[in-house]
Design a protein around this motif. Structure first.
Motif, PDB file in Angstrom:
ATOM      1  N   ARG A 102      30.276 104.342  37.500  1.00 18.54           N
ATOM      2  CA  ARG A 102      30.605 105.580  36.796  1.00 18.54           C
ATOM      3  C   ARG A 102      31.101 106.651  37.757  1.00 18.54           C
ATOM      4  O   ARG A 102      31.279 107.802  37.367  1.00 18.54           O
ATOM      5  CB  ARG A 102      29.378 106.093  36.036  1.00 18.54           C
ATOM      6  N   VAL A 148      28.561 113.004  33.399  1.00 18.21           N
ATOM      7  CA  VAL A 148      28.962 112.602  34.751  1.00 18.21           C
ATOM      8  C   VAL A 148      30.011 113.561  35.279  1.00 18.21           C
ATOM      9  O   VAL A 148      31.002 113.856  34.599  1.00 18.21           O
ATOM     10  CB  VAL A 148      29.517 111.163  34.751  1.00 18.21           C
ATOM     11  N   ASP A 180      29.930 105.466  29.461  1.00 16.83           N
ATOM     12  CA  ASP A 180      30.406 105.536  30.846  1.00 16.83           C
ATOM     13  C   ASP A 180      30.474 106.962  31.378  1.00 16.83           C
ATOM     14  O   ASP A 180      30.522 107.163  32.591  1.00 16.83           O
ATOM     15  CB  ASP A 180      31.784 104.875  30.961  1.00 16.83           C
ATOM     16  N   ASP A 181      30.495 107.957  30.482  1.00 15.30           N
ATOM     17  CA  ASP A 181      30.564 109.342  30.956  1.00 15.30           C
ATOM     18  C   ASP A 181      29.189 110.002  31.035  1.00 15.30           C
ATOM     19  O   ASP A 181      29.084 111.207  31.229  1.00 15.30           O
ATOM     20  CB  ASP A 181      31.491 110.164  30.054  1.00 15.30           C
TER      21      ASP A 181
END
Length: 716
Positions: free
Chosen positions: A680, A703, A659-660
């Motif tokens: 995200r 991200v 997710d990062d």
């Protein structure tokens, strides 16, 4: 015996007697505690025992009508450092590893430099703090694991000093979509704030358990006495796609007209299910967000959308018909000493028109003259009629802050004179003033018109689930089986259709299906300041249903703005048009197998993305698919690529991107690509049409909050 010996014996006797008395008192007190105060002290002991710990249950999930996750509890961690533990051995290790620790923290949290981390941690080390925060905010599990792998932090708590607090944080995969209705929690506390989270808190919360610790082989082990019972899940009526369509349509118009508040509700006619509910409000930074559930709580004068209720009462009482002719003059008329205006007074008014035409063009004078003429001597009959048709019904909406309509009833004193009623009350009430109705009540009334007179209670939750099994259901509730006579209903339905085809609601019209509804424009009162305190504020509305010949959905749009121009037909009617077009396009029930060319065998180009969706469509079209992914049961999505291999389509799952990290969305359609990016926190910009050919952010990059990824689309 000497005198001195007698004195000594006397003293010892006194001490012995005193000790005996004290001993007896201790025994009496102990007996009293063991009997009379037994229960009290046992309760105290239970509270003080360090080995009797409460185990929090997992909070239940909130799902959309299609089973998509709208709210769930995920663990989050607050991390601390205890610089006192470990002694000199830990201190020497700290001095050796502090630079690498800070560099690692910077890589995990790029917002803060390694030098800033070092200065902050050294400050805590200098104070020998036992609870020094490593990062000021709570982090998710993946981030927590990365921090825990750093030097010293990976040591046992009593040697390294790294410790943490674990909390269940509420997360919404679709972000702010329907946020005021879904609800939210108070930070780390397991306490609901508003929305369905609060209304169904007792179901979602679950029951806590109890555990105790025992020392076994120099280690403390936890033993569960009473296991926690996790909260149940609830399935809502909210449709994610319809909600997204409605929010975008409202926000677009608010920005165009510089509006203050925008409300939209989409309801399923047959069941009363609320499929979408929008409550956008302009914030100090100029952005529109949901801060209050205006749809269920705003008590504003509804304006001309209320005229339908007034006409229905008159028709149902048989005092007038749609062909009744009323003289509206030149658009300006004095009524009991106050001036009533029509919106076209500058062009000379409508003159003499029928009641049906008065509804079509939303003539204030036409409606108010009819109601005043037939009910001025008996206003109680008119108000009783409003209550009879259900416009004043208390809907008991399960949303915090919801308020029932406030429609005043005439009251007389002992001398037979009205105490809360004037000659102007009736004509102004008939056109939507001097009464307060929240948007959801207005929509429920119009939904009943679309539902052939059957009034349904707005429904937000359909069932309760426990481990995927239904444990409770909330069936549709009928509030009124018939709001008026069938003949009255038919006339009202015909008038609402003509509002769109011939009257003020033409902007709501669709070329693909029929629409019926009513426009409304009302001045907003500012309390003691009245209607004209500073800049005039307006409530512009459109409420109706579609398709008019076979109603499936009803919808209301209410926009609040300052100053002119202000038009319910032009502004809210256009938003209604966009919502209805989007909803009907989303709900087209087409037999996709008919789309296949039986004369010439052609293989369509398939985009990557949600493999389950792609497989379902290709299967419906009759093409063979080879599915290369894991367990296909459950509601989880699988993402990947679709390629034509011979006579089969090969659906291959891509490796899950953390997710990062920026996901690789090349080859996907716009919808799937945007979903993976925005979940995200990455904002997206689309250029072109077709599949994603390129993305401005490289896949796998870290991200960063607020960054924008441009997706270049091209047909391939």
């Amino acid at each position: 015996m000497s005198k001195s010996k007698k004195n000594i014996i006397s003293r010892y006797s006194f001490i012995a007697i005193l000790m005996t008395i004290v001993g007896v008192l201790v025994l009496v007190k102990a007996f009293y505690i063991m009997t009379a105060k037994h229960d009290y002290w046992m309760d105290v002991a239970k509270k003080q025992k360090p080995d009797s710990l409460v185990v929090k249950p997992n909070r239940g999930n909130i799902f959309s009508d299609q089973g998509e996750l709208m709210a769930s509890s995920l663990p989050e961690y607050k991390m601390f450092m205890d610089f006192k533990v470990g002694g000199e051995k830990k201190d020497s290790l700290w001095r050796e590893k502090v630079d690498s620790i800070c560099m690692g923290l910077h890589e995990i949290f790029p917002e803060k430099s390694a030098e800033e981390f070092k200065a902050d941690l050294e400050k805590g080390h200098e104070k020998m703090s036992q609870n020094w925060p490593i990062w000021p905010k709570r982090v998710d599990y993946n981030t927590f694991v990365k921090v825990k792998q750093l030097p010293i932090f990976n040591m046992p708590k009593l040697r390294g000093g790294f410790h943490y607090e674990e909390n269940n944080a509420r997360r919404r995969p679709f972000g702010t979509l329907a946020s005021r209705t879904v609800g939210d929690m108070y930070g780390a506390k397991d306490t609901a704030r508003f929305g369905l989270e609060l209304s169904f808190d007792s179901i979602l919360r679950g029951q806590p358990g109890i555990t105790h610790k025992r020392k076994v082989m120099n280690k403390y082990l936890s033993f569960i006495d009473v296991p926690p019972t996790d909260g149940d899940d609830i399935q809502t009526t909210i449709n994610v796609q319809m909600q997204d369509i409605a929010e975008k349509a409202v926000e677009e118009e608010l920005k165009l007209i510089n509006g203050d508040v925008g409300v939209a509700i989409v309801m399923e006619v047959a069941t009363g299910d609320v499929k979408a509910i929008v409550n956008l409000e302009k914030c100090s930074d100029g952005q529109y967000r949901e801060r209050r559930n205006h749809a269920v709580s705003d008590l504003l004068e509804p304006g001309s959308v209320f005229k339908t209720a007034s006409v229905m009462v008159a028709l149902d009482d048989g005092v007038v018909d749609t062909s009744y002719r009323v003289n509206t003059g030149n658009g300006q008329m004095m009524m009991h000493g106050a001036q009533m205006n029509d919106h076209n007074r500058a062009s000379g008014g409508y003159g003499t028109i029928t009641l049906g035409r008065a509804v079509q063009v939303s003539s204030n004078i036409g409606i108010s003259k009819v109601i005043d003429e037939f009910y001025k001597d008996n206003p109680e009959r008119y108000v009783d009629g409003l209550y009879r048709i259900g416009i004043a019904e208390d809907l008991h909406v399960p949303i915090t802050g919801s308020t029932p309509p406030r429609i005043r009833k005439p009251q007389k004193n002992s001398r037979g004179k009205y105490t809360n009623w004037s000659l102007t009350t009736l004509p102004w009430m008939s056109i939507g003033y001097e009464t307060q109705v929240p948007p959801i009540s207005t929509l429920t009334f119009y939904n009943a018109i679309a539902n052939n007179g059957k009034m349904m209670k707005p429904r937000f939750v359909t069932r309760v689930l426990r481990e995927g099994q239904v444990v409770a259901e909330y069936p549709p509730v009928v509030l009124r089986h018939q709001i008026c006579k069938p003949t009255t209903l038919a006339k009202v339905q015909d008038m609402l259709c003509k509002v769109v085809t011939r009257g003020t609601g033409k902007k709501a019209k669709s070329e693909s299906f029929t629409v019926a509804g009513k426009t409304g424009t009302a001045q907003i009162s500012k309390g003691r300041g009245g209607y004209k305190s500073g800049t005039m504020h307006y409530l512009v509305s459109f409420v109706g249903y579609f398709p008019a010949d076979n109603p499936r959905y009803s919808c209301i749009v209410c926009l609040q703005k300052a100053g002119l121009p202000a038009s319910g037909g032009t502004m809210s009617g256009w938003v209604f048009h966009n919502i209805s077009e989007g909803v009907m396009a989303h709900n087209l029930n087409m037999d996709v197998s008919s789309a296949r060319d039986t004369v010439q065998e052609r293989k369509p180009k398939a985009m990557g993305g949600d493999l389950k969706a792609a497989g379902m469509v290709l299967g419906h079209l009759g093409f063979d698919t080879q599915r290369k992914w894991g367990d296909t049961s459950g509601n989880q999505s699988f993402w990947g690529s679709v390629a034509l291999g011979g006579t089969q389509y090969v659906l291959t799952q891509k490796e899950n991107t953390p997710d990062d990290k920026v996901p690789d969305v090349k080859g996907m359609g716009a919808r799937d690509a945007i979903y993976l990016m925005e979940r995200r926190g990455i904002k997206t910009k689309i250029v072109g049409r077709g599949k994603v050919k390129g993305q401005s952010l490289a896949p796998g990059d870290k991200v960063v909050r607020g960054q924008v990824c441009t997706l270049t689309m091209q047909y391939q």
